[in-house]
Design an enzyme around this catalytic site. Structure first.
Site, PDB file in Angstrom:
ATOM      1  N   GLY A  19       0.790  -1.224   0.000  1.00 39.99           N
ATOM      2  CA  GLY A  19       0.000   0.000   0.000  1.00 39.99           C
ATOM      3  C   GLY A  19       0.816   1.264   0.000  1.00 39.99           C
ATOM      4  N   ARG A  36      14.429  -0.125   1.685  1.00 42.23           N
ATOM      5  CA  ARG A  36      14.787  -1.350   2.390  1.00 42.23           C
ATOM      6  C   ARG A  36      15.162  -2.439   1.394  1.00 42.23           C
ATOM      7  NH1 ARG A  36       9.049  -2.885   5.355  1.00 42.23           N
ATOM      8  NH2 ARG A  36       7.810  -3.232   3.484  1.00 42.23           N
ATOM      9  N   ASP A  47       0.789 -11.325   6.893  1.00 42.19           N
ATOM     10  CA  ASP A  47       1.336 -10.567   5.764  1.00 42.19           C
ATOM     11  C   ASP A  47       2.656  -9.891   6.116  1.00 42.19           C
ATOM     12  OD1 ASP A  47      -0.763  -8.965   7.298  1.00 42.19           O
ATOM     13  OD2 ASP A  47       0.275  -7.353   6.250  1.00 42.19           O
TER      14      ASP A  47
END
Length: 507
Positions: free
Chosen positions: A111, A194, A270
Protein backbone atom coordinates in the site's frame (compact mmCIF):
# COMPACT_ATOMS: atom_id res chain seq x y z
CA UNK A 1 28.46 -11.71 17.50
CA UNK A 2 27.89 -11.07 13.83
CA UNK A 3 31.01 -11.29 11.73
CA UNK A 4 32.70 -8.32 10.19
CA UNK A 5 31.47 -7.15 6.82
CA UNK A 6 33.80 -7.15 3.85
CA UNK A 7 33.11 -4.00 1.85
CA UNK A 8 33.07 -4.91 -1.81
CA UNK A 9 31.59 -2.36 -4.17
CA UNK A 10 30.34 -3.12 -7.64
CA UNK A 11 29.88 0.56 -8.36
CA UNK A 12 32.43 3.27 -7.71
CA UNK A 13 31.46 6.87 -6.93
CA UNK A 14 33.60 7.93 -9.88
CA UNK A 15 34.39 6.41 -13.24
CA UNK A 16 37.87 5.91 -14.63
CA UNK A 17 37.70 9.41 -16.06
CA UNK A 18 36.87 10.90 -12.68
CA UNK A 19 33.26 11.82 -13.41
CA UNK A 20 30.49 10.96 -10.97
CA UNK A 21 28.59 7.74 -11.66
CA UNK A 22 25.20 8.13 -13.27
CA UNK A 23 22.42 6.43 -11.34
CA UNK A 24 20.90 5.42 -14.67
CA UNK A 25 23.82 3.04 -15.15
CA UNK A 26 22.74 0.83 -12.25
CA UNK A 27 22.14 -2.64 -13.74
CA UNK A 28 18.76 -3.15 -12.09
CA UNK A 29 16.86 -6.36 -12.70
CA UNK A 30 13.50 -7.47 -11.31
CA UNK A 31 12.77 -11.19 -11.20
CA UNK A 32 9.41 -10.64 -9.48
CA UNK A 33 8.31 -8.43 -12.38
CA UNK A 34 8.65 -11.45 -14.65
CA UNK A 35 5.72 -13.14 -12.93
CA UNK A 36 2.33 -12.75 -14.64
CA UNK A 37 0.57 -9.37 -14.30
CA UNK A 38 -1.88 -10.70 -11.69
CA UNK A 39 0.90 -10.77 -9.11
CA UNK A 40 1.61 -7.05 -9.15
CA UNK A 41 0.78 -3.67 -10.56
CA UNK A 42 3.40 -1.86 -12.57
CA UNK A 43 3.43 1.83 -11.60
CA UNK A 44 5.73 4.74 -10.99
CA UNK A 45 6.47 6.19 -7.55
CA UNK A 46 4.89 9.53 -6.68
CA UNK A 47 7.56 12.25 -6.37
CA UNK A 48 8.09 14.30 -3.22
CA UNK A 49 9.11 17.97 -3.36
CA UNK A 50 12.73 18.92 -2.66
CA UNK A 51 13.99 15.59 -1.28
CA UNK A 52 17.05 15.53 0.94
CA UNK A 53 19.46 12.95 2.31
CA UNK A 54 18.95 11.79 5.91
CA UNK A 55 21.12 8.72 6.49
CA UNK A 56 22.60 5.64 4.83
CA UNK A 57 24.06 2.32 5.92
CA UNK A 58 27.47 1.45 4.54
CA UNK A 59 26.98 -2.17 5.53
CA UNK A 60 23.71 -2.43 3.64
CA UNK A 61 25.29 -0.67 0.66
CA UNK A 62 27.99 -3.34 0.56
CA UNK A 63 25.34 -6.06 0.28
CA UNK A 64 23.90 -4.30 -2.77
CA UNK A 65 27.34 -3.79 -4.31
CA UNK A 66 27.10 -0.03 -3.85
CA UNK A 67 29.61 2.49 -2.61
CA UNK A 68 27.87 4.35 0.25
CA UNK A 69 29.51 7.58 -0.87
CA UNK A 70 27.17 7.80 -3.85
CA UNK A 71 23.98 7.60 -1.79
CA UNK A 72 24.08 11.25 -0.75
CA UNK A 73 24.45 12.44 -4.36
CA UNK A 74 21.47 14.35 -5.70
CA UNK A 75 20.65 11.81 -8.39
CA UNK A 76 20.69 8.93 -5.92
CA UNK A 77 18.59 10.91 -3.43
CA UNK A 78 16.08 11.55 -6.19
CA UNK A 79 16.06 7.87 -7.15
CA UNK A 80 15.63 6.57 -3.62
CA UNK A 81 12.84 9.07 -2.99
CA UNK A 82 10.97 7.96 -6.10
CA UNK A 83 11.45 11.22 -7.98
CA UNK A 84 13.62 9.60 -10.63
CA UNK A 85 13.34 6.05 -11.95
CA UNK A 86 16.39 4.57 -13.71
CA UNK A 87 15.59 3.22 -17.17
CA UNK A 88 16.35 -0.40 -16.22
CA UNK A 89 14.01 -0.35 -13.24
CA UNK A 90 10.61 -2.02 -13.42
CA UNK A 91 8.83 -0.50 -10.42
CA UNK A 92 5.83 -2.37 -9.10
CA UNK A 93 3.61 -2.95 -6.09
CA UNK A 94 2.87 -6.56 -5.16
CA UNK A 95 -0.51 -7.94 -4.16
CA UNK A 96 -0.99 -10.20 -1.13
CA UNK A 97 -3.57 -10.92 1.55
CA UNK A 98 -3.34 -12.07 5.13
CA UNK A 99 -4.52 -12.42 8.70
CA UNK A 100 -4.22 -9.30 10.84
CA UNK A 101 -4.45 -9.77 14.61
CA UNK A 102 -5.71 -13.29 13.94
CA UNK A 103 -8.58 -12.18 11.71
CA UNK A 104 -8.75 -12.69 7.96
CA UNK A 105 -8.28 -9.25 6.37
CA UNK A 106 -8.65 -10.17 2.72
CA UNK A 107 -6.65 -8.44 0.03
CA UNK A 108 -3.84 -6.21 1.25
CA UNK A 109 -0.72 -5.60 -0.83
CA UNK A 110 2.03 -3.02 -1.03
CA UNK A 111 0.00 0.00 0.00
CA UNK A 112 2.96 2.36 0.33
CA UNK A 113 5.92 0.34 -0.94
CA UNK A 114 7.19 0.12 -4.50
CA UNK A 115 9.74 -2.45 -5.58
CA UNK A 116 12.29 -0.63 -7.70
CA UNK A 117 14.31 -3.66 -8.79
CA UNK A 118 17.26 -5.72 -7.65
CA UNK A 119 21.02 -5.38 -7.76
CA UNK A 120 23.47 -8.25 -7.94
CA UNK A 121 25.40 -7.88 -4.71
CA UNK A 122 28.41 -9.96 -3.62
CA UNK A 123 26.17 -12.39 -1.71
CA UNK A 124 23.40 -12.53 -4.29
CA UNK A 125 20.66 -10.28 -5.67
CA UNK A 126 19.09 -7.77 -3.30
CA UNK A 127 15.71 -6.18 -4.01
CA UNK A 128 15.38 -2.45 -3.39
CA UNK A 129 11.97 -1.38 -2.13
CA UNK A 130 10.93 2.23 -1.59
CA UNK A 131 8.67 2.42 1.47
CA UNK A 132 6.63 5.61 1.47
CA UNK A 133 6.80 6.17 -2.29
CA UNK A 134 3.13 6.98 -2.80
CA UNK A 135 -0.28 5.44 -3.36
CA UNK A 136 -0.73 2.11 -5.07
CA UNK A 137 -3.89 0.14 -5.97
CA UNK A 138 -3.44 -1.59 -2.60
CA UNK A 139 -3.34 1.52 -0.43
CA UNK A 140 -6.99 1.15 0.62
CA UNK A 141 -7.69 4.27 2.70
CA UNK A 142 -4.01 5.12 3.17
CA UNK A 143 -2.01 7.94 1.61
CA UNK A 144 0.87 5.73 0.50
CA UNK A 145 3.38 7.75 2.50
CA UNK A 146 5.75 7.16 5.38
CA UNK A 147 6.85 9.78 7.89
CA UNK A 148 10.34 10.67 9.03
CA UNK A 149 9.71 9.26 12.50
CA UNK A 150 8.79 5.75 11.38
CA UNK A 151 11.38 5.71 8.60
CA UNK A 152 14.22 6.46 11.00
CA UNK A 153 12.96 3.80 13.40
CA UNK A 154 12.87 1.18 10.64
CA UNK A 155 16.26 2.22 9.30
CA UNK A 156 17.97 2.01 12.69
CA UNK A 157 16.29 -1.19 13.80
CA UNK A 158 16.93 -3.05 10.56
CA UNK A 159 20.63 -2.37 10.84
CA UNK A 160 20.71 -2.96 14.61
CA UNK A 161 19.10 -6.38 14.18
CA UNK A 162 21.60 -7.30 11.47
CA UNK A 163 24.48 -6.37 13.76
CA UNK A 164 22.96 -8.59 16.45
CA UNK A 165 23.12 -11.50 14.01
CA UNK A 166 19.35 -11.80 13.62
CA UNK A 167 17.85 -12.63 10.21
CA UNK A 168 16.33 -9.41 8.88
CA UNK A 169 15.56 -7.23 5.93
CA UNK A 170 18.01 -4.35 5.64
CA UNK A 171 17.74 -0.59 5.27
CA UNK A 172 19.92 1.16 2.72
CA UNK A 173 19.03 4.84 2.93
CA UNK A 174 16.48 7.31 4.29
CA UNK A 175 15.49 10.41 2.38
CA UNK A 176 13.13 13.13 3.53
CA UNK A 177 10.93 15.94 2.28
CA UNK A 178 9.20 18.86 3.95
CA UNK A 179 5.84 17.78 2.54
CA UNK A 180 3.39 17.41 5.40
CA UNK A 181 1.82 14.01 6.11
CA UNK A 182 -1.13 13.68 8.46
CA UNK A 183 -0.90 11.05 11.15
CA UNK A 184 -1.87 11.88 14.75
CA UNK A 185 -0.32 15.24 13.86
CA UNK A 186 1.19 16.64 10.68
CA UNK A 187 4.65 15.17 10.17
CA UNK A 188 7.25 15.42 7.42
CA UNK A 189 7.40 12.78 4.71
CA UNK A 190 10.24 10.33 4.23
CA UNK A 191 11.14 7.25 2.21
CA UNK A 192 13.21 4.37 3.53
CA UNK A 193 14.82 2.12 0.95
CA UNK A 194 14.79 -1.35 2.39
CA UNK A 195 16.50 -4.41 0.99
CA UNK A 196 16.01 -8.15 0.99
CA UNK A 197 16.55 -11.02 -1.42
CA UNK A 198 12.75 -11.11 -1.59
CA UNK A 199 9.73 -9.45 0.00
CA UNK A 200 7.39 -12.40 -0.66
CA UNK A 201 5.31 -13.09 2.46
CA UNK A 202 3.12 -15.79 3.91
CA UNK A 203 0.23 -13.60 2.81
CA UNK A 204 1.41 -13.77 -0.80
CA UNK A 205 0.40 -17.45 -0.79
CA UNK A 206 -2.73 -16.86 1.26
CA UNK A 207 -3.92 -14.45 -1.41
CA UNK A 208 -4.12 -17.07 -4.16
CA UNK A 209 -5.31 -19.87 -1.92
CA UNK A 210 -8.19 -17.76 -0.60
CA UNK A 211 -9.26 -17.02 -4.18
CA UNK A 212 -9.09 -20.67 -5.22
CA UNK A 213 -6.42 -19.90 -7.81
CA UNK A 214 -4.28 -23.07 -7.88
CA UNK A 215 -2.39 -22.07 -11.03
CA UNK A 216 -1.23 -18.76 -9.55
CA UNK A 217 -0.44 -20.49 -6.26
CA UNK A 218 1.78 -22.98 -8.06
CA UNK A 219 3.47 -20.27 -10.13
CA UNK A 220 4.39 -18.37 -6.97
CA UNK A 221 5.61 -21.47 -5.13
CA UNK A 222 7.68 -22.58 -8.12
CA UNK A 223 9.18 -19.07 -8.37
CA UNK A 224 10.16 -19.04 -4.69
CA UNK A 225 11.65 -22.55 -4.84
CA UNK A 226 13.57 -21.96 -8.06
CA UNK A 227 14.86 -18.55 -7.02
CA UNK A 228 15.54 -18.92 -3.29
CA UNK A 229 15.36 -22.63 -2.42
CA UNK A 230 16.70 -24.46 -5.50
CA UNK A 231 17.93 -27.30 -3.30
CA UNK A 232 14.28 -28.20 -2.60
CA UNK A 233 13.35 -28.74 -6.24
CA UNK A 234 14.55 -32.35 -6.13
CA UNK A 235 12.60 -33.25 -2.99
CA UNK A 236 9.87 -35.92 -3.29
CA UNK A 237 7.33 -33.19 -2.49
CA UNK A 238 8.95 -29.76 -3.08
CA UNK A 239 5.96 -27.87 -1.65
CA UNK A 240 6.04 -29.82 1.58
CA UNK A 241 9.80 -29.25 1.68
CA UNK A 242 9.17 -25.51 1.19
CA UNK A 243 6.75 -25.42 4.13
CA UNK A 244 9.19 -27.38 6.25
CA UNK A 245 12.11 -25.05 5.49
CA UNK A 246 10.09 -21.88 6.07
CA UNK A 247 8.77 -23.34 9.34
CA UNK A 248 12.32 -24.11 10.45
CA UNK A 249 13.59 -20.63 9.57
CA UNK A 250 10.64 -18.94 11.27
CA UNK A 251 11.15 -20.91 14.48
CA UNK A 252 14.84 -20.03 14.54
CA UNK A 253 14.20 -16.35 13.81
CA UNK A 254 11.72 -16.01 16.66
CA UNK A 255 14.09 -17.81 19.03
CA UNK A 256 16.62 -15.08 18.19
CA UNK A 257 13.98 -12.43 18.93
CA UNK A 258 13.25 -13.91 22.34
CA UNK A 259 16.92 -14.18 23.22
CA UNK A 260 17.56 -10.44 22.77
CA UNK A 261 14.15 -9.30 24.05
CA UNK A 262 12.96 -8.05 20.68
CA UNK A 263 9.22 -7.59 20.19
CA UNK A 264 7.89 -7.25 16.66
CA UNK A 265 4.54 -5.79 17.65
CA UNK A 266 2.52 -6.72 14.56
CA UNK A 267 3.12 -10.34 13.60
CA UNK A 268 0.36 -10.49 11.02
CA UNK A 269 0.73 -13.23 8.41
CA UNK A 270 1.34 -10.57 5.76
CA UNK A 271 4.35 -9.43 7.79
CA UNK A 272 6.00 -12.86 7.81
CA UNK A 273 8.84 -13.38 5.34
CA UNK A 274 8.97 -16.52 3.22
CA UNK A 275 12.75 -16.39 3.78
CA UNK A 276 12.54 -16.27 7.57
CA UNK A 277 13.63 -12.63 7.80
CA UNK A 278 12.38 -10.03 10.27
CA UNK A 279 10.06 -7.98 8.08
CA UNK A 280 8.11 -4.72 8.48
CA UNK A 281 9.41 -2.71 11.43
CA UNK A 282 6.47 -0.74 12.78
CA UNK A 283 5.55 -0.78 16.48
CA UNK A 284 8.59 -2.79 17.57
CA UNK A 285 10.47 -2.58 20.84
CA UNK A 286 13.35 -4.07 22.81
CA UNK A 287 12.44 -5.33 26.25
CA UNK A 288 13.62 -3.08 29.06
CA UNK A 289 12.00 -3.76 32.47
CA UNK A 290 11.33 -7.45 31.99
CA UNK A 291 7.68 -8.37 31.78
CA UNK A 292 6.83 -11.46 29.72
CA UNK A 293 3.35 -10.04 29.08
CA UNK A 294 4.68 -6.74 27.78
CA UNK A 295 2.92 -5.38 24.68
CA UNK A 296 5.05 -3.00 22.65
CA UNK A 297 2.23 -2.07 20.24
CA UNK A 298 -0.26 0.39 21.73
CA UNK A 299 -2.78 -0.68 19.07
CA UNK A 300 -2.69 -4.30 20.26
CA UNK A 301 -5.31 -3.95 22.98
CA UNK A 302 -5.75 -7.71 23.42
CA UNK A 303 -2.04 -8.45 23.77
CA UNK A 304 -1.95 -10.95 20.93
CA UNK A 305 1.60 -9.96 20.05
CA UNK A 306 3.07 -9.73 23.54
CA UNK A 307 6.63 -10.93 24.13
CA UNK A 308 5.54 -14.24 25.63
CA UNK A 309 3.08 -14.92 22.79
CA UNK A 310 5.53 -14.44 19.92
CA UNK A 311 6.67 -18.08 19.63
CA UNK A 312 3.08 -19.36 19.59
CA UNK A 313 1.99 -16.71 17.07
CA UNK A 314 4.90 -17.65 14.83
CA UNK A 315 3.65 -21.24 14.89
CA UNK A 316 0.10 -20.04 14.16
CA UNK A 317 1.32 -18.10 11.15
CA UNK A 318 3.09 -21.20 9.83
CA UNK A 319 -0.26 -23.00 10.06
CA UNK A 320 -1.79 -20.19 7.98
CA UNK A 321 0.93 -20.72 5.39
CA UNK A 322 0.36 -24.48 5.50
CA UNK A 323 -3.34 -23.97 4.85
CA UNK A 324 -2.50 -21.83 1.84
CA UNK A 325 -0.03 -24.39 0.46
CA UNK A 326 -2.27 -27.37 1.13
CA UNK A 327 -3.59 -27.62 -2.47
CA UNK A 328 0.03 -28.04 -3.62
CA UNK A 329 1.25 -30.24 -0.75
CA UNK A 330 -1.58 -32.66 -1.32
CA UNK A 331 -2.54 -33.91 2.15
CA UNK A 332 -3.13 -32.59 5.64
CA UNK A 333 -0.81 -35.26 7.03
CA UNK A 334 2.13 -34.06 4.93
CA UNK A 335 1.48 -30.46 5.95
CA UNK A 336 1.30 -31.45 9.62
CA UNK A 337 4.54 -33.37 9.25
CA UNK A 338 6.25 -30.21 8.04
CA UNK A 339 4.71 -28.07 10.79
CA UNK A 340 5.77 -30.55 13.46
CA UNK A 341 9.29 -29.21 13.01
CA UNK A 342 8.45 -25.83 14.56
CA UNK A 343 8.34 -26.59 18.28
CA UNK A 344 11.46 -28.78 18.51
CA UNK A 345 13.45 -26.37 16.34
CA UNK A 346 12.36 -23.40 18.44
CA UNK A 347 13.10 -25.20 21.71
CA UNK A 348 16.52 -26.37 20.57
CA UNK A 349 17.50 -22.94 19.28
CA UNK A 350 16.27 -20.90 22.25
CA UNK A 351 17.97 -23.30 24.67
CA UNK A 352 21.19 -23.05 22.67
CA UNK A 353 21.00 -19.25 22.68
CA UNK A 354 20.22 -19.07 26.41
CA UNK A 355 23.09 -21.41 27.25
CA UNK A 356 25.39 -19.09 25.33
CA UNK A 357 23.94 -16.05 27.12
CA UNK A 358 24.67 -17.71 30.47
CA UNK A 359 28.11 -18.86 29.41
CA UNK A 360 27.26 -22.55 29.75
CA UNK A 361 29.48 -24.92 27.82
CA UNK A 362 27.30 -28.03 27.97
CA UNK A 363 23.65 -28.95 27.59
CA UNK A 364 21.90 -30.52 30.59
CA UNK A 365 18.40 -31.88 31.05
CA UNK A 366 17.53 -29.34 33.73
CA UNK A 367 18.52 -26.34 31.60
CA UNK A 368 14.89 -25.28 30.99
CA UNK A 369 14.28 -25.23 34.76
CA UNK A 370 17.35 -23.02 35.29
CA UNK A 371 16.18 -20.67 32.55
CA UNK A 372 12.59 -20.55 33.81
CA UNK A 373 13.77 -19.73 37.33
CA UNK A 374 15.93 -16.93 35.91
CA UNK A 375 13.07 -15.37 33.97
CA UNK A 376 10.76 -15.65 36.98
CA UNK A 377 13.39 -13.82 39.02
CA UNK A 378 13.75 -11.12 36.36
CA UNK A 379 10.00 -10.71 36.02
CA UNK A 380 9.47 -10.32 39.77
CA UNK A 381 11.72 -7.26 39.87
CA UNK A 382 11.29 -6.07 36.27
CA UNK A 383 15.04 -6.27 35.81
CA UNK A 384 16.34 -4.59 32.68
CA UNK A 385 16.67 -7.34 30.08
CA UNK A 386 19.79 -6.14 28.30
CA UNK A 387 21.68 -4.95 31.37
CA UNK A 388 20.99 -8.13 33.34
CA UNK A 389 22.56 -10.45 30.80
CA UNK A 390 25.48 -8.11 30.18
CA UNK A 391 26.19 -7.76 33.90
CA UNK A 392 25.80 -11.48 34.47
CA UNK A 393 29.08 -11.92 32.64
CA UNK A 394 30.85 -10.19 35.55
CA UNK A 395 29.75 -12.85 38.05
CA UNK A 396 32.69 -14.71 39.61
CA UNK A 397 32.12 -18.32 40.54
CA UNK A 398 33.90 -18.16 43.90
CA UNK A 399 33.16 -14.56 44.86
CA UNK A 400 29.48 -14.12 45.78
CA UNK A 401 30.45 -11.06 47.79
CA UNK A 402 31.19 -9.29 44.49
CA UNK A 403 27.61 -9.64 43.24
CA UNK A 404 26.40 -6.24 44.43
CA UNK A 405 25.79 -4.79 40.94
CA UNK A 406 23.68 -7.78 40.03
CA UNK A 407 21.89 -8.02 43.38
CA UNK A 408 20.89 -4.36 43.16
CA UNK A 409 18.79 -5.13 40.08
CA UNK A 410 16.32 -7.07 42.27
CA UNK A 411 13.83 -5.94 44.91
CA UNK A 412 14.49 -9.00 47.05
CA UNK A 413 18.21 -9.53 46.79
CA UNK A 414 18.02 -12.88 48.51
CA UNK A 415 15.97 -14.19 45.58
CA UNK A 416 18.86 -13.42 43.31
CA UNK A 417 21.25 -15.10 45.75
CA UNK A 418 19.18 -18.28 45.61
CA UNK A 419 19.21 -18.41 41.83
CA UNK A 420 22.89 -17.41 41.62
CA UNK A 421 23.84 -20.25 43.98
CA UNK A 422 22.14 -22.70 41.61
CA UNK A 423 23.88 -21.07 38.64
CA UNK A 424 27.25 -21.32 40.37
CA UNK A 425 26.77 -25.04 41.00
CA UNK A 426 26.30 -25.47 37.29
CA UNK A 427 29.36 -23.36 36.44
CA UNK A 428 31.55 -25.31 38.87
CA UNK A 429 30.37 -28.58 37.36
CA UNK A 430 31.71 -27.33 34.04
CA UNK A 431 34.95 -26.03 35.61
CA UNK A 432 34.03 -22.68 34.10
CA UNK A 433 36.79 -20.04 34.08
CA UNK A 434 35.50 -16.55 34.92
CA UNK A 435 37.59 -14.56 32.43
CA UNK A 436 36.98 -16.94 29.55
CA UNK A 437 33.27 -17.14 30.29
CA UNK A 438 32.92 -13.35 30.39
CA UNK A 439 34.56 -13.00 26.98
CA UNK A 440 32.20 -15.59 25.52
CA UNK A 441 29.13 -14.01 27.14
CA UNK A 442 30.05 -10.53 25.96
CA UNK A 443 30.10 -11.85 22.40
CA UNK A 444 26.41 -12.80 22.59
CA UNK A 445 24.93 -10.42 25.19
CA UNK A 446 24.70 -6.96 23.62
CA UNK A 447 25.49 -3.87 25.62
CA UNK A 448 23.68 -1.61 23.14
CA UNK A 449 20.20 -2.10 21.70
CA UNK A 450 17.80 0.33 20.07
CA UNK A 451 15.87 1.50 23.10
CA UNK A 452 12.83 3.59 22.24
CA UNK A 453 14.16 6.68 23.97
CA UNK A 454 17.40 6.58 21.97
CA UNK A 455 15.42 6.46 18.74
CA UNK A 456 13.19 9.29 19.98
CA UNK A 457 16.17 11.57 20.68
CA UNK A 458 17.51 10.95 17.18
CA UNK A 459 14.06 11.51 15.65
CA UNK A 460 13.48 14.81 17.44
CA UNK A 461 16.81 16.16 16.23
CA UNK A 462 16.11 14.92 12.72
CA UNK A 463 12.78 16.73 12.71
CA UNK A 464 14.84 19.91 13.03
CA UNK A 465 17.13 18.83 10.14
CA UNK A 466 19.91 17.68 12.44
CA UNK A 467 20.67 14.13 11.30
CA UNK A 468 23.91 13.75 13.23
CA UNK A 469 22.34 11.71 16.03
CA UNK A 470 20.91 9.21 13.55
CA UNK A 471 24.42 8.64 12.22
CA UNK A 472 25.95 8.42 15.70
CA UNK A 473 23.32 6.00 16.95
CA UNK A 474 23.74 3.83 13.86
CA UNK A 475 27.49 3.68 14.47
CA UNK A 476 26.90 2.54 18.07
CA UNK A 477 24.33 -0.08 17.10
CA UNK A 478 26.60 -1.53 14.44
CA UNK A 479 28.88 -2.71 17.28
CA UNK A 480 26.39 -3.84 19.94
CA UNK A 481 28.74 -6.23 21.74
CA UNK A 482 31.71 -3.87 22.08
CA UNK A 483 32.30 -1.87 25.25
CA UNK A 484 32.63 1.51 23.46
CA UNK A 485 33.66 3.50 26.59
CA UNK A 486 33.08 6.83 24.82
CA UNK A 487 29.47 5.78 24.12
CA UNK A 488 28.63 4.45 27.57
CA UNK A 489 25.57 6.70 27.87
CA UNK A 490 23.88 4.82 25.02
CA UNK A 491 23.69 1.77 27.32
CA UNK A 492 21.93 3.66 30.14
CA UNK A 493 18.49 2.84 31.47
CA UNK A 494 15.69 4.94 29.98
CA UNK A 495 15.05 8.31 31.63
CA UNK A 496 11.75 8.99 33.40
CA UNK A 497 10.27 10.85 30.42
CA UNK A 498 10.67 7.73 28.27
CA UNK A 499 7.94 5.95 30.23
CA UNK A 500 5.41 8.02 28.29
CA UNK A 501 6.63 6.87 24.87
CA UNK A 502 4.16 4.72 22.93
CA UNK A 503 4.39 3.13 19.52
CA UNK A 504 1.42 1.95 17.48
CA UNK A 505 0.62 0.70 14.01
CA UNK A 506 1.09 4.27 12.75
CA UNK A 507 4.69 4.16 13.95
Amino acid sequence: MAGTVEFRYYFSPTTATGSAINVDDLPLDNSFAKLPPAFHTRLMPTPLPAPYFVAASARAAALAGLDPAVLAQDDFVATFTGNHVPPRAKPLAAVYSGHQFGVWAGQLGDGRAILLGQLAGPQGPMELQLKGAGKTPYSRMGDGRAVLRSSIREFLCSEAMAALGIPTTRALVVTGSDQGILRETVESAAVVTRMAPSFVRFGSFEHWSSRDKPDELRILADYVIATFYPELSGAPNPYQALLQEVTRRTAQMIAHWQAVGFMHGVMNSDNMSILGLTLDYGPFGFMEAFDPEHICNHTDQQGRYSYTNQPEVGHWNCYALAQALLPLIGSVEQAQEALALYQPVFAARINELLRAKLGLATAQEDDPQLFDAMFTLMSGSHADFTQFFRKLGTLQVDAPAQDSALRDMFHVREDFDTWAARYRVRLRAEASVDAQRKLAMDRVNPKYVLRNYLAQVAIEKAQHKDFSEVARLLAVLEHPFDEQPHNEHYAALPPDWASHLEVSCSS
